[in-house]
Design an enzyme around this catalytic site. Structure first.
Site, short mmCIF file in Angstrom:
data_model
loop_
_atom_site.label_atom_id
_atom_site.label_comp_id
_atom_site.label_asym_id
_atom_site.label_seq_id
_atom_site.Cartn_x
_atom_site.Cartn_y
_atom_site.Cartn_z
N LYS A 60 0.92 -1.22 -0.14
CA LYS A 60 0.16 -0.11 0.03
C LYS A 60 0.92 1.19 0.06
CE LYS A 60 -3.40 2.31 2.67
NZ LYS A 60 -4.55 2.34 3.79
N GLU A 81 10.92 -4.38 4.08
CA GLU A 81 10.88 -6.01 3.76
C GLU A 81 10.53 -6.03 2.41
OE1 GLU A 81 9.41 -4.61 6.77
OE2 GLU A 81 9.02 -6.12 7.99
N GLY A 89 -4.77 -1.71 5.09
CA GLY A 89 -3.91 -2.89 4.51
C GLY A 89 -4.67 -4.20 5.04
N ARG A 90 -5.04 -4.64 6.22
CA ARG A 90 -5.57 -5.69 6.51
C ARG A 90 -6.89 -5.78 6.02
NH1 ARG A 90 -4.40 -2.22 10.44
NH2 ARG A 90 -6.00 -1.35 11.69
N GLU A 100 -4.15 -6.22 15.08
CA GLU A 100 -3.70 -4.91 14.65
C GLU A 100 -4.86 -3.77 14.57
OE1 GLU A 100 -0.35 -4.48 11.52
OE2 GLU A 100 -1.87 -3.77 10.38
N HIS A 157 -3.40 -32.27 19.21
CA HIS A 157 -2.04 -33.21 19.62
C HIS A 157 -1.06 -31.97 20.05
CE1 HIS A 157 -3.93 -36.56 18.14
NE2 HIS A 157 -4.26 -35.98 17.34
N LYS A 160 9.45 0.13 13.46
CA LYS A 160 10.02 0.18 11.75
C LYS A 160 11.26 1.25 11.91
CE LYS A 160 5.80 -0.69 9.47
NZ LYS A 160 4.78 -0.09 8.74
O1 F6P Z 1 3.22 -2.87 9.68
C1 F6P Z 1 2.02 -2.75 9.63
C2 F6P Z 1 1.58 -2.42 8.00
O2 F6P Z 1 1.40 -1.33 7.99
C3 F6P Z 1 0.09 -3.14 7.82
O3 F6P Z 1 -0.82 -2.74 8.33
C4 F6P Z 1 0.22 -3.71 6.51
O4 F6P Z 1 -0.68 -4.56 6.10
C5 F6P Z 1 1.49 -3.94 6.14
O5 F6P Z 1 2.65 -3.21 7.20
C6 F6P Z 1 2.27 -3.77 4.99
O6 F6P Z 1 2.10 -2.48 4.50
P1 F6P Z 1 2.17 -1.96 3.37
O7 F6P Z 1 1.25 -2.79 2.28
O8 F6P Z 1 2.30 -0.41 2.88
O9 F6P Z 1 3.55 -2.57 2.59
#
Ligand code: F6P
Length: 539
Positions: free
Chosen positions: A198, A204, A257-258, A343, A374, A503
């Site tokens: 987003k 990462e 995002g979620r 979140e 289990h 972050k």
């Molecule tokens: O670290 C949290 C977050 O901002 C989430 O809310 C989101 O889904 C994820 O990182 C990834 O963010 P992006 O889609 O901006 O890479």
């Protein structure tokens, strides 16, 4: 807003909880032959049986009054109207607009992007979109994390049996093992990367995308070929272009995002399973939206899920919520729900900026049944820390039931829920131990180890079948559950400031490890850990 603990319904629930501590759900079934029916709701092919919860009608009514006193109906209207209910960012949370049918749009651009997505998906799936040697695409690698990963990954896993031609892979972790282990299996000529972010600023994702790009170049592609192998899904067009990707599928800041798998973030679903399946998923979610938007509190399935959760957490003191899907293909559901619930509602400040006077989200965890039996079910049955459990069971057809393992899957799911509620009858256990020849102290000791009281709450969530439509409906139900709980707790479910500090600090530490930035003063523990890593790296 008045402190929720001062609301009459909250006080009433406190009194009911004290009474309920003496009640046994098993006896409530014995005294009310309509209990199962009374506490079962169905919508959009999803059935929620919450009759094994430690509730009665008085509790549910009081929970409904609590939600009303927190202005549930006005909040629901604002949600669907696209009002800026995410008040810390001044944004709407309008994911429902993403699953509206094309002939009844709420936001026209949604359908423009969806049409663009459909054309692209068709090109890739029919082999018209080709890689740098002219070979058709066989594998899609989604590079994204959190909401840019978990939803599409869950759906692709859940419907793996529908996969045709294109194989989808998901890389989220910055640990090199994730991407490296995936690339080993890929043919560079036939691999399409979707960089999903987003913000297009997630460290990462950008690191993995950079390595994937280099891998293509190292395997014979030229800079000009990159456009054939990379597309992006993002709201940040400028950053995408800076990265060198030309084909972009956009979405909007009002999509959290979620809550984003319904947007172009779900393009890997459409590539792997076909656009029709993606649309089926949207239709299932939309059917749940219609139910949630119109049903009164007492008949509203997502609201019931939410209010039972509030009861368990705030009044029965169960701060652990477990999700156990009895379906191997839903193994990714607990991770998806962890982000969705924790979140969203992992907040300690109210919408008015005050410390929350009550518990908010419980810990959400879980794993797939029957494996979980289990692993952690011992604790669920006999541990001191009690939890409430959502069992999720997709139903299957008569053909599937020919397989003995299929019958075992269902039997185990129902047996665990029943055992949690009933526990072990002490008289029967004494008779059993006596028959084994035990008596006196030995019998007492064995009895203590083997008995369990039961009365541990769970809900059973049935999906009519494991398909795109019902998955859409299920996930939408959980999204609305999260919203209702946020309304009751008076918190903003749609921001996530808590993840930002880590972050920023990771950025500083990375700079220090790479020698690019001046070291700042760290606490002694972090300083020692850094020194230890430096020694391991020969620095
Ligand atoms: O670290 C949290 C977050 O901002 C989430 O809310 C989101 O889904 C994820 O990182 C990834 O963010 P992006 O889609 O901006 O890479």
């Amino acid at each position: 807003m008045t402190d929720i603990r001062q609301k009459p319904a909250w006080r009433e629930l406190g009194r009911l909880a004290a009474q309920m501590s003496r009640a046994r759900v098993k006896s409530m079934f014995a005294h009310d032959e309509r209990r199962a029916e009374r506490f079962t709701l169905s919508a959009a092919g999803i059935t929620l049986d919450y009759s094994k919860q430690r509730i009665d009608q008085a509790v549910m009514d009081a929970l409904g009054r609590l939600a009303e006193s927190q202005e549930f109906y006005a909040a629901r209207e604002a949600l669907f109207a696209g009002a800026p209910i995410n008040n810390s960012e001044g944004r709407a949370a309008w994911h429902m607009a993403l699953r509206r049918p094309a002939d009844a749009p709420l936001y026209d651009e949604v359908h423009e992007v969806r049409a663009d997505m459909a054309a692209f998906v068709d090109d890739v799936r029919r082999g018209r979109w080709v890689g740098y040697t002219g070979a058709p695409i066989s594998d899609v690698v989604n590079i994204g994390i959190g909401g840019s990963d978990l939803g599409p990954r869950l759906i692709c896993d859940a419907l793996a049996q529908l996969r045709q031609r294109i194989h989808c892979h998901f890389v989220a972790n910055v640990d090199p093992a994730d991407l490296d282990d995936t690339l080993i299996r890929m043919d560079p000529e036939r691999t399409l990367f979707i960089v999903t972010s987003k913000s297009f600023g997630t460290a990462e994702t950008l690191a993995n995308a950079g390595v994937a790009r280099q891998w293509l170049l190292d395997n014979g592609a030229s800079e000009d070929d990159i456009a054939k192998h990379f597309v992006a899904v993002s709201t940040n067009e400028e950053a995408v272009r800076e990265f060198g990707i030309e084909r972009i599928f956009g979405f909007w800041d009002w999509v959290g995002g979620r809550f984003s798998l319904w947007s172009a973030v779900g393009i890997s679903i459409a590539l792997g399973l076909g656009m029709d399946e993606f649309e089926n998923m949207l239709a299932g979610a939309h059917a749940m939206d219609n139910h949630f938007e119109t049903a009164p509190l007492g008949e509203n399935l997502p609201a019931a899920l939410a209010l039972v959760g509030v009861w368990n957490n705030n009044f029965l003191g169960l701060s652990s919520h477990v999700v156990v899907p009895y379906a191997q293909r839903l193994a990714a559901l607990p991770a998806f729900l962890q982000q969705l619930e924790m979140e969203s509602n992992g907040k300690s400040v109210t919408r008015d900026g005050e410390a929350s006077p009550v518990e908010t989200v419980p810990t959400v965890w879980g794993s797939v049944g029957t494996n979980a039996q289990h692993a952690f079910f011992q604790m669920l049955h006999q541990g001191v820390l009690a939890a409430d459990v959502d069992f999720v069971l997709p139903l299957s057809d008569a053909d599937a039931a020919d397989d003995e393992r299929e019958r075992q899957r269902v039997a185990n799911c129902f047996a665990q829920a029943e055992a949690l509620m009933c526990g072990r009858d002490t008289d029967a256990l004494v008779a059993e131990l006596t028959a084994e020849g035990l008596s006196g102290w030995e019998l007492e000791q064995r009895l203590a180890a083997r008995r369990f009281d039961g009365n541990r709450p769970s809900s059973m969530i049935l999906m009519e079948r494991l398909d795109a439509h019902h998955l859409g409906a299920l996930l939408a139900a959980y999204e609305h559950k999260v919203f209702v709980q946020g309304v009751v707790w008076n918190i903003n479910s749609f921001d996530q400031w808590g993840v930002e500090l880590g972050k920023t600090m990771a950025g500083q530490l990375l700079g220090e490890l790479e020698g690019d930035v001046e070291s700042v003063e760290h606490d002694a523990s972090t300083a020692a850990l850094l020194a230890r890593v430096r020694r391991a790296w020969g620095q």
